[in-house]
Design an enzyme around this catalytic site. Sequence first.
Site, PDB file in Angstrom:
ATOM      1  N   CYS A 381      -1.702   5.489   5.816  1.00 23.15           N
ATOM      2  CA  CYS A 381      -1.030   4.241   5.463  1.00 23.15           C
ATOM      3  C   CYS A 381      -0.475   3.562   6.712  1.00 23.15           C
ATOM      4  CB  CYS A 381       0.012   4.475   4.380  1.00 23.15           C
ATOM      5  SG  CYS A 381       0.228   2.990   3.372  1.00 23.15           S
ATOM      6  N   HIS A 507      -3.003   6.990   0.206  1.00 22.90           N
ATOM      7  CA  HIS A 507      -2.289   8.260   0.394  1.00 22.90           C
ATOM      8  C   HIS A 507      -3.071   9.408  -0.247  1.00 22.90           C
ATOM      9  CE1 HIS A 507       1.625   6.643   1.829  1.00 22.90           C
ATOM     10  NE2 HIS A 507       1.212   5.571   1.196  1.00 22.90           N
ATOM     11  N   GLU A 509      -2.735  12.446   0.230  1.00 22.60           N
ATOM     12  CA  GLU A 509      -1.877  13.623   0.017  1.00 22.60           C
ATOM     13  C   GLU A 509      -1.395  13.750  -1.424  1.00 22.60           C
ATOM     14  OE1 GLU A 509      -1.092  10.941   1.728  1.00 22.60           O
ATOM     15  OE2 GLU A 509       1.030  10.383   1.564  1.00 22.60           O
TER      16      GLU A 509
HETATM   17  N1  GLN Z   1       4.727  -0.475   5.743  1.00 19.83           N
HETATM   18  C1  GLN Z   1       3.323  -0.495   5.521  1.00 19.83           C
HETATM   19  C2  GLN Z   1       2.945  -1.477   4.428  1.00 19.83           C
HETATM   20  O1  GLN Z   1       3.753  -1.850   3.617  1.00 19.83           O
HETATM   21  C3  GLN Z   1       2.786   0.903   5.223  1.00 19.83           C
HETATM   22  C4  GLN Z   1       3.367   1.534   3.991  1.00 19.83           C
HETATM   23  C5  GLN Z   1       3.178   3.022   3.927  1.00 19.83           C
HETATM   24  O2  GLN Z   1       2.985   3.684   4.952  1.00 19.83           O
HETATM   25  N2  GLN Z   1       3.283   3.600   2.736  1.00 19.83           N
HETATM   26  O3  GLN Z   1       1.819  -1.888   4.351  1.00 19.83           O
END
Ligand code: GLN
Length: 531
Positions: A381, A507, A509
Amino acid sequence: MSPKYIFVTGGVVSSLGKGIISSSIGKLLQARGYRITIQKFDPYINIDPGTLNPYEHGECYVTDDGMETDLDLGHYERFTGIRTTRNNSVTTGRIYKTVIDRERRGDYLGKTIQVVPHITDEIKRRIKLSGDSGDYDFVITEIGGTIGDIESAPFMEAIRQLRWELGKDACNIHLTYVPYLKAAGELKTKPTQHSVKELQSMGIQPEVLILRTEVHLDEPILRKVANFCNVDVDCVVQSEDLPSIYEVPINMQRQGLDAAILRKMDLPVGDIPALGPWRDFLNRMYNATKIVTIGLVGKYDLQDAYKSIREALIQAGIYNDRKVVLRFVNSENITAENVEESLTGMNGVVICPGFGQRGIEGKIIAAEYTRTHNIPTFGICLGMQMMVIEFARNVLGYTDANSREMDVATSHNVIDIMEEQKNITEMGGTMRLGAYDCDLRGGSHVHAIYDADRIRERHRHRYEFNNDYESEYEAAGMQCVGRNPESDLVEIVEIPEHRWYIGAQFHPEYSSTVLKPHPLFLDFIREASAE
Ligand code: GLN
């Protein structure tokens, strides 16, 4: 059979591991052929934990259907392989919001709205939602917080009523703590007695007691607790500290916890399930002595902040017959001067998710170092976004490249706000959340890893790869190998020349479980372990 309800409450102190116990009970009942689900009811006012800082509440776990939830749901999924939904995570805030919205619509026909019965009825309705679906034989409900908290009182009243209404179709399990006083050389049961008294004063008699302890409890102590708390002695079990949380189901089965629950609910006990695959996993865990060291580059210096990533890495290690040693590297402290030293000895590096400016420059420096030193790197992410920014700055030559999240005025917004996010003003529950399809490019590294053309993974972000730059990235060696088939959003980038350099906007995970470890984590650890 009509659905059975198990309520898990905690006493004396928090952090006893109710989530692990609830997951273990789920696992053991599942092994007996029952269809189970596990849900968490949290007594705080936030509608969901999505707006909470990880220091407050650890990781925010996301369900397939896009609910931001408590990290205990991660344990439920990892232990049992079930897929949770928005019904599996409920807070006081959500309960009140439903009731207040109903009141505003005039649904209560002029009645005075009160905690009892209106709030408690709504809690009961939500507890029974999954059971009413007909999909489950057992619904396990974990109540957050500790007995005696002002906030949890309506939940206690709701489960008192449910136990009374449902009779043997409901069962109360209470997890408490038995401290060992070193100076006196004694184990103390008084806090447990008080905790049970507190429950009894609310009209709840626990059927089963689970005693958390750092020291083995002998039979006389279990008898004493049974006697003072009106609980059958075979319904008092202990939960000692164990080398791994994944030992807990085995330990609970050894003491007959699942059999005790079934007896209390008038269900046949039958044979003890073998738990073969689970035991195989534990055996592999204990036989894995070779170490692989993984650096977690992030800004939250606490274990729970990256809970699912940690567990996914540990699971993937076990399936590679490796013991994963995780080393947290605070990205706020990483500089161009010390990055080499900060990452020495790492066989692989994970660049962690996150929000906001703090610590991002360190993540970018780490991504550059691992890219130019051919160290296996997994960006998740925000971590993927930092890989993309680093590549723009140091390979494409856009030295001011950034994400709109960090710099709204950047002239090279390689990570941009998503179109549908532009007019959003409310923070809670408005990100791109939940599972989306992703098509994998044939011949790519990720295609080989997943061995699939289309995958589905969970998201939690507002920003995205800016497709205007795609051809430049591709020409320079960073490939956009995963895309959403509907929106064309880039979901995965990789550098094919590199040993293992993959960034995922989603994600992975969240969906790695004990018996089904995630392919990306498996392959990342395989490569990091290669000699
Ligand atoms: N801050 C980033 C976004 O909003 C990544 C979010 C995250 O790592 N879950 O796109």
